[in-house]
Design a protein around this motif. Sequence first.
Motif, PDB file in Angstrom:
ATOM      1  N   LEU A  51       0.727  -1.246   0.003  1.00 34.69           N
ATOM      2  CA  LEU A  51      -0.178   0.083   0.049  1.00 34.69           C
ATOM      3  C   LEU A  51       0.792   1.350   0.178  1.00 34.69           C
ATOM      4  O   LEU A  51       0.634   2.180  -0.891  1.00 34.69           O
ATOM      5  N   LYS A  52       1.772   1.330   0.930  1.00 36.05           N
ATOM      6  CA  LYS A  52       2.692   2.555   0.826  1.00 36.05           C
ATOM      7  C   LYS A  52       3.446   2.783  -0.270  1.00 36.05           C
ATOM      8  O   LYS A  52       3.755   3.858  -0.809  1.00 36.05           O
ATOM      9  N   LEU A  53       4.012   1.724  -0.903  1.00 37.01           N
ATOM     10  CA  LEU A  53       4.813   1.763  -2.196  1.00 37.01           C
ATOM     11  C   LEU A  53       3.909   2.065  -3.339  1.00 37.01           C
ATOM     12  O   LEU A  53       4.435   3.003  -4.049  1.00 37.01           O
ATOM     13  N   LEU A  54       2.545   1.932  -3.092  1.00 33.15           N
ATOM     14  CA  LEU A  54       1.525   2.563  -4.094  1.00 33.15           C
ATOM     15  C   LEU A  54       1.049   3.803  -4.022  1.00 33.15           C
ATOM     16  O   LEU A  54       0.613   4.515  -4.894  1.00 33.15           O
ATOM     17  N   GLU A  55       1.252   4.483  -2.736  1.00 31.99           N
ATOM     18  CA  GLU A  55       0.572   5.616  -2.512  1.00 31.99           C
ATOM     19  C   GLU A  55       0.747   6.708  -3.326  1.00 31.99           C
ATOM     20  O   GLU A  55      -0.284   7.442  -3.697  1.00 31.99           O
ATOM     21  N   SER A  56       1.922   6.921  -3.801  1.00 34.34           N
ATOM     22  CA  SER A  56       2.305   8.129  -4.576  1.00 34.34           C
ATOM     23  C   SER A  56       1.600   7.965  -5.965  1.00 34.34           C
ATOM     24  O   SER A  56       1.807   9.001  -6.716  1.00 34.34           O
ATOM     25  N   LYS A  57       1.414   6.574  -6.431  1.00 32.40           N
ATOM     26  CA  LYS A  57       1.069   6.468  -7.725  1.00 32.40           C
ATOM     27  C   LYS A  57      -0.313   6.852  -7.673  1.00 32.40           C
ATOM     28  O   LYS A  57      -0.921   6.941  -8.885  1.00 32.40           O
ATOM     29  N   ASN A  58      -1.244   7.057  -6.658  1.00 31.93           N
ATOM     30  CA  ASN A  58      -2.383   7.496  -6.769  1.00 31.93           C
ATOM     31  C   ASN A  58      -3.338   6.519  -7.616  1.00 31.93           C
ATOM     32  O   ASN A  58      -3.987   7.047  -8.642  1.00 31.93           O
TER      33      ASN A  58
ATOM     34  N   VAL B  57     -11.244  -1.302  -2.752  1.00 32.04           N
ATOM     35  CA  VAL B  57     -12.097  -0.748  -1.802  1.00 32.04           C
ATOM     36  C   VAL B  57     -11.734   0.922  -1.447  1.00 32.04           C
ATOM     37  O   VAL B  57     -12.686   1.814  -1.431  1.00 32.04           O
ATOM     38  N   LEU B  58     -10.550   1.092  -0.988  1.00 28.77           N
ATOM     39  CA  LEU B  58      -9.997   2.282  -0.664  1.00 28.77           C
ATOM     40  C   LEU B  58      -9.811   3.312  -1.769  1.00 28.77           C
ATOM     41  O   LEU B  58      -9.926   4.526  -1.596  1.00 28.77           O
ATOM     42  N   ASP B  59      -9.189   2.646  -2.922  1.00 31.95           N
ATOM     43  CA  ASP B  59      -9.007   3.479  -4.114  1.00 31.95           C
ATOM     44  C   ASP B  59      -9.974   3.743  -5.008  1.00 31.95           C
ATOM     45  O   ASP B  59     -10.212   4.775  -5.453  1.00 31.95           O
ATOM     46  N   TRP B  60     -10.511   2.739  -5.401  1.00 32.40           N
ATOM     47  CA  TRP B  60     -11.573   2.475  -6.349  1.00 32.40           C
ATOM     48  C   TRP B  60     -12.919   2.714  -5.858  1.00 32.40           C
ATOM     49  O   TRP B  60     -13.973   2.613  -6.802  1.00 32.40           O
ATOM     50  N   GLN B  61     -13.237   2.536  -4.684  1.00 32.60           N
ATOM     51  CA  GLN B  61     -14.298   2.981  -3.923  1.00 32.60           C
ATOM     52  C   GLN B  61     -15.405   1.922  -4.293  1.00 32.60           C
ATOM     53  O   GLN B  61     -16.623   2.240  -4.314  1.00 32.60           O
TER      54      GLN B  61
END
Length: 592
Positions: A316-323, A510-514
Motif C-alpha cells: 500500500l505505501k509503495l503504491l500511495e504516491s501512484k494515486n 475498496v479504498l482507491d476505486w471505492q
Amino acid sequence: MKPTFSCRVHRLGLIAAVVSSFFYQSYVIADTPREVREPEAATGVSQKQMVTSEQYMVVAANPYASRAGQWVLSQGGSAVDAAIATQLVLTLVEPQSSGIGGGSFMLYYDKQKQQMLTLDGRETAPAEADETLFLNTHGKPVKWIDAVVGGRSVGVPGVLRAFADAHSKFGKLPWAELFKPAIHLAEDGFVVSPRLNALLEMRFNPGALQLEPAKSYFYPNGQAIAAGTLKKNPELAALYKKIAEQGADAFYLGENAKQLANAVQNSAIAPGKLSEADLAQYQPKWREPICVEYHQYNVCSMAPPSSGGIAVLQILKLLESKNLAQYPANSLQALHYFTQASRLAFADRDFYIADPDFVTVPTSALLAPDYLAERAKLITEQDSKNVPVGKPLDNLERAQNDAFELPSTTHVSIVDKYGNAVSMTSSIEMAFGSAVMVNGYLLNNQLTDFALSPEKDGKPVANRVEGNKRPRSSMSPVMVFNKDGSLKLIVGSPGGSRIINYVAQTLVAVLDWQLDPQQAINLPRVTNRNMYTTIEAGSALVALQPELEKRGHEVKVADLNSGLHAIAIHNGQLQGGADPRREGVALGEKSF
C-alpha cells in the motif's frame, strides 16, 4: 434444547451443493449449487451479491459455519464468541483448510475502548525440533511432499488456547454455549459439500489416502466421500463435549494430549517430535498491531511471525504516491504498478520475516516512510524482474527463505451488535494438513512454513526451524479505520503466500476505486511474488496478457483460489462480501 441452524444459499456456480440448516428444533436440507476452486478448479468466476445488515454480520467459508456464528450473534454473543463457534464448525465441515489442530491470527476491535488488539495463536515447533528437521541423511532438504505428510511436520496447535484467552477477556456467552452448533452437527451429521468432495477426488494430499484414521474417514471403501453424503463425526463430538465442560485443558492436557502426541510420534509416515509437554506449555501471545496511514485511512494488520501484515502494508505505501484512484479498477497501468510494488514487498519478506521472539525482525524499519519512498523509486514502467532485497538496516545478514506455503486456510470476518469486530485467519497449511488425524480432527503441517534449509551461502535463514519457535506465515487479517478512528473495513483471505496479493488488491479496490466489498472481491485477481505475474484464468484480465508482456512481464494464466471475506461499514450499515471462488456466505440478522 438443541440449536438448529437454517441457511439459504444462492446459486454460485456450476456444481450443486447441499447445505443443512438449523435454528431451534429441526434440520432442513436444501439443494444448493456450488463452485469449487481450490487448489484447481473450473475457470470463470460467478458473481455474488453484497449482503447488508443493520446489527451484526458474519462471513465465513462454509454456510454451516456462517450460520453458527450468526446464531451466536443473535443470542447476544460477542464477535469473539461468534468466531469461536464458527471455527469449531469449520473444523468439522471444512477440514481441508483449518481446525482445532491448527493455528490462527486474530485481530480484535473493541468498540467501547476504540482499541484494536491482535492475538497470535500460531503453532510452535516442538521443543526437541532443530534446524535439521527437514534435512536428509546427506544434509540436504527433503522433497516437499516428504516434508508435509506425517508427524514430522506437525506443530503444536494454537487455536483453542487462543480462543480460551480471547473468550476470557471478550466473551459474553458461556464457553460451553459456543460448542452447541458444532456438537449438534458432529452428532447428527452435516451434508458434504461438492468442494470437499472435489478436493478428495483430486487426491491432492496423498497422506489422506495412506494414514489411518483419515483414510477411513475421508475415503470409506476406498472412495472419496460423495457430495450430498450426511457425514457424522462422533469422535469430534465427544471431544467437543469435554472441551465445552472442562475448557481448553481438555485438549492440551490429559487423554487428548496423550493421543495427539502418540499419533505424531508414531505416525506411519515421518514420525515427529511433538510431546505432551509441548502441548501443556503452549501459550498464545497478544502482540502489538502494525499500522500505516494510507491516504486518509489507517490500515492495521498482524505483526510477525506474520509476514503478511508487513507485506500488505508495504504494498500500500509503495503504491500511495501512484494515486491508483486515478485509474479504472483493474486497468493495465494500475495492475502493472501493483505487481511491481508486490515484487518489492516479497523481496523483503523472503529475507527478514520470522518469529520476532527468536530473531531480529526490522518491522519498524521495513515500514519507515523514508525507506519505502526509496524502494518506490524502483517501480518503473517496465517489469523489474527479480528485484533485490532492501536494506532497512545495515547490520542484518540474512539468506532467502525456501519454505513451502500452501493455500489451505480460511478467513472469518465478524461484527457484533455492540460494534466489536474480529478479523481472523486460521489454517492447517496444506489441504488436509499432515493427514495425521486424532479424535476426529486433522493435525496441521505448519512446520513446513519454516525454511527447509537452515542457511544459504553461509548465511542463516531467519525462518529456520528452532525448538518452540513459530513458523513464518502469510496470513494477513486486516482492519481499516477512517480518519476519525471509526471502523471501515475487515478483510482477509486464504491462499498461501498469495494471500498477500489477494488482500492488498482488495484493499486497493475498496479504498482507491471505492468499490463495495463484494464488488472488490468479485474482481479478477492478479499476483506477483517477485517471480512471474499470474492473472486469473477465465477472467477479463487474460485480455491484458499481451500488453503486460510488452512491459516485460512473464505472464502465467492460472486459477487463483482466493477466499476473501470482508465486511465494510458504510453510513452505519454493514456490507458483507464472500468470495465466489469458494462456498462461503455473509449472514446478518436479515438472513434468518
